[in-house]
Design an enzyme around this catalytic site. Structure first.
Site, PDB file in Angstrom:
ATOM      1  N   GLU A 125       0.253  14.427  15.733  1.00 48.31           N
ATOM      2  CA  GLU A 125       1.512  14.376  16.482  1.00 48.31           C
ATOM      3  C   GLU A 125       2.187  13.056  16.165  1.00 48.31           C
ATOM      4  O   GLU A 125       1.537  11.998  16.116  1.00 48.31           O
ATOM      5  CB  GLU A 125       1.255  14.485  17.983  1.00 48.31           C
ATOM      6  CG  GLU A 125       2.504  14.308  18.844  1.00 48.31           C
ATOM      7  CD  GLU A 125       2.185  14.370  20.340  1.00 48.31           C
ATOM      8  OE1 GLU A 125       1.225  15.078  20.702  1.00 48.31           O
ATOM      9  OE2 GLU A 125       2.876  13.691  21.124  1.00 48.31           O
TER      10      GLU A 125
ATOM     11  N   GLU B   8      10.045   7.876  22.825  1.00 48.15           N
ATOM     12  CA  GLU B   8       9.854   8.402  24.170  1.00 48.15           C
ATOM     13  C   GLU B   8      10.262   7.317  25.167  1.00 48.15           C
ATOM     14  O   GLU B   8      10.149   6.125  24.882  1.00 48.15           O
ATOM     15  CB  GLU B   8       8.400   8.777  24.429  1.00 48.15           C
ATOM     16  CG  GLU B   8       7.877   9.928  23.605  1.00 48.15           C
ATOM     17  CD  GLU B   8       6.426  10.225  23.934  1.00 48.15           C
ATOM     18  OE1 GLU B   8       6.175  11.120  24.772  1.00 48.15           O
ATOM     19  OE2 GLU B   8       5.548   9.546  23.366  1.00 48.15           O
TER      20      GLU B   8
END
Length: 370
Positions: free
Chosen positions: A249, A254
């Site tokens: 990933e 974020e």
């Protein structure tokens, strides 16, 4: 002042858009077909890259009419709207992009609507900036239509609790009540998290989910939402997913609203994963991340992954030659944009439902490869 092209009003019944011409852009709203007819000429504006101003002659059998556009690069001024004939002045701004773009002007009279198509050329010399040696291979500037292009984007549809104990329900475009969780408006993608009838809904979209890209320079310009409980993200997952974290990933950006304006990048694999606090991660303060657009990017090669915030290095991780467990980042990954609500990280500082609805805005997404 740019030159103005004046078009003569068509008054003959045989040329009416809703009559003999059968114009495909003329349509009705409501129940029974009304008697109102609209004529507009021309029905298509072909606009050069530098923009121009046009006068469109409008006629209607109704009592009055008006005209508007939902595109921020098209301005419309309607004159003599209280009579059965008038003029819609259409001003098209200069196209700052390399790509052509399309929009429309809507002429309305009663419940009848007629569309004037606006097609503007792009300027190939206005190439999007990229690192040396890279070429643009895919992008979305969100300049056309009101919904995402289904050939490029896929919506996730999942109920709350699907991952990370998140509280939102992901839906396709709209909530059961018809509110937009994703929409293309004013040249931007808007992902909105909202509460409807006691349930929280939001959007999560994938770019080229069955194709992806292996290596490249990928960037997006994003304005983050405000509010404790928000969890916006710009990240990537493998096309050929077999399991997590084995398949890897890549988190380009974020942010959790309870820790406003702090953005982070992370990598997850068998050898480094947040579940045992071994993830590769870095956090940076980005002043005004929730007030304005900032650029988040990744340069991904076979040897190294580097992420950036407004051109400044955020995370830097080299392929140490330790095999798949440490470097599963050698396969196609696709792009994800989403706005989560609450969850194991998004809810770390609690949630404040007074922040809903809240919106994550994306000005563009671009992919460059060598």
């Amino acid at each position: 002042m740019k030159p103005m092209f004046i078009y003569t009003l068509l008054t003959a019944c045989g040329l009416m858009m809703t009559g003999c011409s059968g114009d495909k852009y003329s349509y009705y709203e409501g129940g029974a077909t009304p008697n109102t007819e609209i004529t507009a000429t021309p029905t298509t504006l072909s606009v050069p890259v530098e923009g121009d101003t046009y006068a469109v002659a409008v006629g209607t059998t109704g009592v009055e009419w008006n005209a508007y556009s939902n595109e921020r690069w098209i301005q419309v001024e309607a004159q003599n709207t209280a009579s059965q004939s008038g003029t819609a002045y259409v001003a098209v701004q200069e196209n700052p992009y390399a790509d052509d773009r399309e929009g429309s002007v809507v002429v309305m009279s009663g419940t009848t609507r007629s569309r004037i198509s606006v097609v503007q050329r792009g300027d190939p010399t206005k190439a999007y900036p990229a690192p040396d040696g890279y070429t643009l291979v895919w992008n979305d500037e969100f300049n056309a239509g009101s919904v995402l292009n289904a050939d490029d984007w896929t919506h996730e549809v999942k109920n709350s609790g699907w991952v990370n104990s998140e509280l939102q329900n992901y839906v396709n475009h709209t909530t059961p009540g018809g509110a937009n969780v994703t929409e293309v408006k004013d040249g931007r993608l808007r992902i909105t998290c909202l509460k409807e009838d006691g349930t929280v809904y939001s959007g999560r979209v994938y770019a080229k989910v069955s194709q992806g890209w292996t290596y490249g320079y990928i960037e997006a310009s994003i304005k983050l939402p405000k509010g404790k409980g928000t969890w916006p993200a710009f990240w990537m997952m493998p096309v050929n997913f077999t399991g997590w974290p084995d398949s890897g990933e890549i988190d380009i950006m974020e942010e959790v609203g309870g820790h406003a304006n702090y953005v982070s990048s992370s990598l997850h694999a068998n050898a480094h994963v947040h579940t045992n606090n071994t993830q590769v991660t870095h956090e940076m303060f980005c002043e005004g991340a929730e007030d304005d657009f900032h650029t988040y990017a990744i340069e991904w090669t076979a040897d190294k992954i580097t992420t950036y915030v407004d051109g400044k290095i955020q995370l830097d991780y080299e392929n140490r030659g330790l095999g798949h467990d440490d470097w599963p980042y050698d396969a196609p990954f696709y792009i994800i944009l989403n706005l989560a609500w609450g969850g194991t990280w998004g809810g770390t500082y609690g949630i404040d439902e007074s922040a809903l609805p809240c919106t994550m805005e994306v000005d563009y997404v671009r992919v460059f490869q060598k």
